[in-house]
Scaffold this motif. Sequence first.
Motif, PDB file in Angstrom:
ATOM      1  N   ILE A  13       0.867  -1.171   0.000  1.00  0.00           N
ATOM      2  CA  ILE A  13       0.000   0.000   0.000  1.00  0.00           C
ATOM      3  C   ILE A  13       0.907   1.225   0.000  1.00  0.00           C
ATOM      4  CG2 ILE A  13      -0.184   0.064   2.525  1.00  0.00           C
ATOM      5  CD1 ILE A  13      -3.089   1.046   2.117  1.00  0.00           C
ATOM      6  N   ILE A  14       0.501   2.264  -0.710  1.00  0.00           N
ATOM      7  CA  ILE A  14       1.286   3.495  -0.752  1.00  0.00           C
ATOM      8  C   ILE A  14       0.831   4.363   0.411  1.00  0.00           C
ATOM      9  CG2 ILE A  14       1.874   5.497  -2.129  1.00  0.00           C
ATOM     10  CD1 ILE A  14       1.894   3.698  -4.487  1.00  0.00           C
ATOM     11  N   THR A  15       1.758   4.673   1.321  1.00  0.00           N
ATOM     12  CA  THR A  15       1.415   5.388   2.547  1.00  0.00           C
ATOM     13  C   THR A  15       1.505   6.896   2.398  1.00  0.00           C
ATOM     14  OG1 THR A  15       3.689   5.143   3.304  1.00  0.00           O
ATOM     15  CG2 THR A  15       2.107   3.489   4.026  1.00  0.00           C
ATOM     16  N   THR A  16       2.434   7.391   1.598  1.00  0.00           N
ATOM     17  CA  THR A  16       2.589   8.837   1.423  1.00  0.00           C
ATOM     18  C   THR A  16       2.842   9.139  -0.042  1.00  0.00           C
ATOM     19  OG1 THR A  16       4.967   8.736   1.805  1.00  0.00           O
ATOM     20  CG2 THR A  16       3.588   9.189   3.705  1.00  0.00           C
ATOM     21  N   GLY A  17       2.669  10.398  -0.405  1.00  0.00           N
ATOM     22  CA  GLY A  17       2.950  10.795  -1.774  1.00  0.00           C
ATOM     23  C   GLY A  17       1.792  11.558  -2.381  1.00  0.00           C
ATOM     24  N   LYS A  18       1.694  11.493  -3.703  1.00  0.00           N
ATOM     25  CA  LYS A  18       0.669  12.241  -4.437  1.00  0.00           C
ATOM     26  C   LYS A  18      -0.727  11.790  -4.037  1.00  0.00           C
ATOM     27  CE  LYS A  18       2.764  11.319  -8.443  1.00  0.00           C
ATOM     28  NZ  LYS A  18       2.910  11.216  -9.887  1.00  0.00           N
ATOM     29  N   LYS A  19      -1.654  12.745  -4.078  1.00  0.00           N
ATOM     30  CA  LYS A  19      -3.033  12.497  -3.663  1.00  0.00           C
ATOM     31  C   LYS A  19      -3.691  11.395  -4.490  1.00  0.00           C
ATOM     32  CE  LYS A  19      -6.071  15.697  -4.588  1.00  0.00           C
ATOM     33  NZ  LYS A  19      -6.869  16.931  -4.575  1.00  0.00           N
ATOM     34  N   GLU A  20      -3.313  11.274  -5.765  1.00  0.00           N
ATOM     35  CA  GLU A  20      -3.948  10.294  -6.656  1.00  0.00           C
ATOM     36  C   GLU A  20      -3.579   8.855  -6.296  1.00  0.00           C
ATOM     37  OE1 GLU A  20      -1.617  12.649  -8.488  1.00  0.00           O
ATOM     38  OE2 GLU A  20      -3.184  14.058  -7.962  1.00  0.00           O
ATOM     39  N   ILE A  21      -2.378   8.631  -5.732  1.00  0.00           N
ATOM     40  CA  ILE A  21      -1.938   7.254  -5.487  1.00  0.00           C
ATOM     41  C   ILE A  21      -1.887   6.881  -4.014  1.00  0.00           C
ATOM     42  CG2 ILE A  21      -0.646   7.155  -7.624  1.00  0.00           C
ATOM     43  CD1 ILE A  21       1.911   7.487  -5.975  1.00  0.00           C
ATOM     44  N   LYS A  22      -1.986   7.852  -3.126  1.00  0.00           N
ATOM     45  CA  LYS A  22      -1.903   7.565  -1.689  1.00  0.00           C
ATOM     46  C   LYS A  22      -3.070   6.688  -1.248  1.00  0.00           C
ATOM     47  CE  LYS A  22      -1.630   9.859   2.757  1.00  0.00           C
ATOM     48  NZ  LYS A  22      -1.603  11.136   3.460  1.00  0.00           N
ATOM     49  N   GLY A  23      -2.763   5.589  -0.534  1.00  0.00           N
ATOM     50  CA  GLY A  23      -3.789   4.683  -0.038  1.00  0.00           C
ATOM     51  C   GLY A  23      -4.147   3.559  -0.991  1.00  0.00           C
ATOM     52  N   LYS A  24      -3.598   3.557  -2.203  1.00  0.00           N
ATOM     53  CA  LYS A  24      -3.910   2.500  -3.169  1.00  0.00           C
ATOM     54  C   LYS A  24      -2.930   1.349  -3.012  1.00  0.00           C
ATOM     55  CE  LYS A  24      -6.312   5.296  -6.456  1.00  0.00           C
ATOM     56  NZ  LYS A  24      -6.359   5.850  -7.782  1.00  0.00           N
ATOM     57  N   THR A  25      -3.382   0.164  -3.404  1.00  0.00           N
ATOM     58  CA  THR A  25      -2.546  -1.020  -3.282  1.00  0.00           C
ATOM     59  C   THR A  25      -2.215  -1.579  -4.647  1.00  0.00           C
ATOM     60  OG1 THR A  25      -4.445  -2.478  -3.113  1.00  0.00           O
ATOM     61  CG2 THR A  25      -3.533  -1.650  -1.052  1.00  0.00           C
ATOM     62  N   GLY A  26      -1.102  -2.296  -4.717  1.00  0.00           N
ATOM     63  CA  GLY A  26      -0.685  -2.925  -5.956  1.00  0.00           C
ATOM     64  C   GLY A  26       0.451  -3.902  -5.697  1.00  0.00           C
ATOM     65  N   GLU A  27       0.840  -4.608  -6.742  1.00  0.00           N
ATOM     66  CA  GLU A  27       1.902  -5.605  -6.635  1.00  0.00           C
ATOM     67  C   GLU A  27       3.229  -5.000  -7.079  1.00  0.00           C
ATOM     68  OE1 GLU A  27       3.082  -9.903  -8.557  1.00  0.00           O
ATOM     69  OE2 GLU A  27       1.001  -9.243  -8.621  1.00  0.00           O
ATOM     70  N   VAL A  28       4.297  -5.323  -6.356  1.00  0.00           N
ATOM     71  CA  VAL A  28       5.627  -4.830  -6.690  1.00  0.00           C
ATOM     72  C   VAL A  28       6.133  -5.575  -7.923  1.00  0.00           C
ATOM     73  CG1 VAL A  28       8.014  -4.621  -5.896  1.00  0.00           C
ATOM     74  CG2 VAL A  28       6.149  -4.209  -4.305  1.00  0.00           C
ATOM     75  N   ILE A  29       6.457  -4.814  -8.973  1.00  0.00           N
ATOM     76  CA  ILE A  29       6.999  -5.386 -10.202  1.00  0.00           C
ATOM     77  C   ILE A  29       8.516  -5.537 -10.090  1.00  0.00           C
ATOM     78  CG2 ILE A  29       7.362  -5.019 -12.664  1.00  0.00           C
ATOM     79  CD1 ILE A  29       4.793  -3.415 -12.700  1.00  0.00           C
ATOM     80  N   GLU A  30       9.151  -4.496  -9.529  1.00  0.00           N
ATOM     81  CA  GLU A  30      10.611  -4.480  -9.501  1.00  0.00           C
ATOM     82  C   GLU A  30      11.095  -3.705  -8.277  1.00  0.00           C
ATOM     83  OE1 GLU A  30      14.285  -2.922 -12.338  1.00  0.00           O
ATOM     84  OE2 GLU A  30      12.219  -2.608 -12.970  1.00  0.00           O
ATOM     85  N   VAL A  31      12.206  -4.171  -7.704  1.00  0.00           N
ATOM     86  CA  VAL A  31      12.880  -3.466  -6.623  1.00  0.00           C
ATOM     87  C   VAL A  31      14.203  -2.979  -7.191  1.00  0.00           C
ATOM     88  CG1 VAL A  31      13.868  -3.642  -4.317  1.00  0.00           C
ATOM     89  CG2 VAL A  31      11.803  -4.902  -4.867  1.00  0.00           C
ATOM     90  N   ILE A  32      14.424  -1.661  -7.145  1.00  0.00           N
ATOM     91  CA  ILE A  32      15.641  -1.064  -7.701  1.00  0.00           C
ATOM     92  C   ILE A  32      16.571  -0.734  -6.544  1.00  0.00           C
ATOM     93  CG2 ILE A  32      16.575   0.823  -9.066  1.00  0.00           C
ATOM     94  CD1 ILE A  32      13.655   1.088 -10.207  1.00  0.00           C
ATOM     95  N   LYS A  33      17.736  -1.383  -6.546  1.00  0.00           N
ATOM     96  CA  LYS A  33      18.694  -1.231  -5.457  1.00  0.00           C
ATOM     97  C   LYS A  33      20.053  -0.925  -6.085  1.00  0.00           C
ATOM     98  CE  LYS A  33      19.915  -4.896  -2.949  1.00  0.00           C
ATOM     99  NZ  LYS A  33      19.836  -5.992  -1.991  1.00  0.00           N
TER     100      LYS A  33
END
Length: 108
Positions: A13-33
């Motif tokens: 779940i996206i906890t902070t950020g832009k109003k359009e995406i905050k609170g939405k859930t999704g699957e992680v496609i890629e982790v960039i490290k």
Amino acid sequence: MSKLKIKRGDNVIITTGKKEIKGKTGEVIEVIKKEGKDPRVIVAGLNIVKKHVKPSASNPQGGIVEKEASIHISNVALVNKDGKAIKIGFKTEGDKKVRIDKKTGETL
């Protein structure tokens, strides 16, 4: 570099950020490290940006393409079955190190 608690394929779940995406859930496609940079994740269907693409051999038309942009890993949290954000801990079971939900204690 420290061990990351979020992996590819996790539901977050996206906890902070832009109003359009905050609170939405999704699957992680890629982790960039990358060394010397903060870790980021790309979540399917969220944080969509428009990218202007030049015509090339593979894409002769060019134009404007919509794609997912990365989000800082601190702005996402793992989601349990109820859809609530959870904190992650580690525990050793036998000779394996597994991730656990800190509140309930169940393995992920």
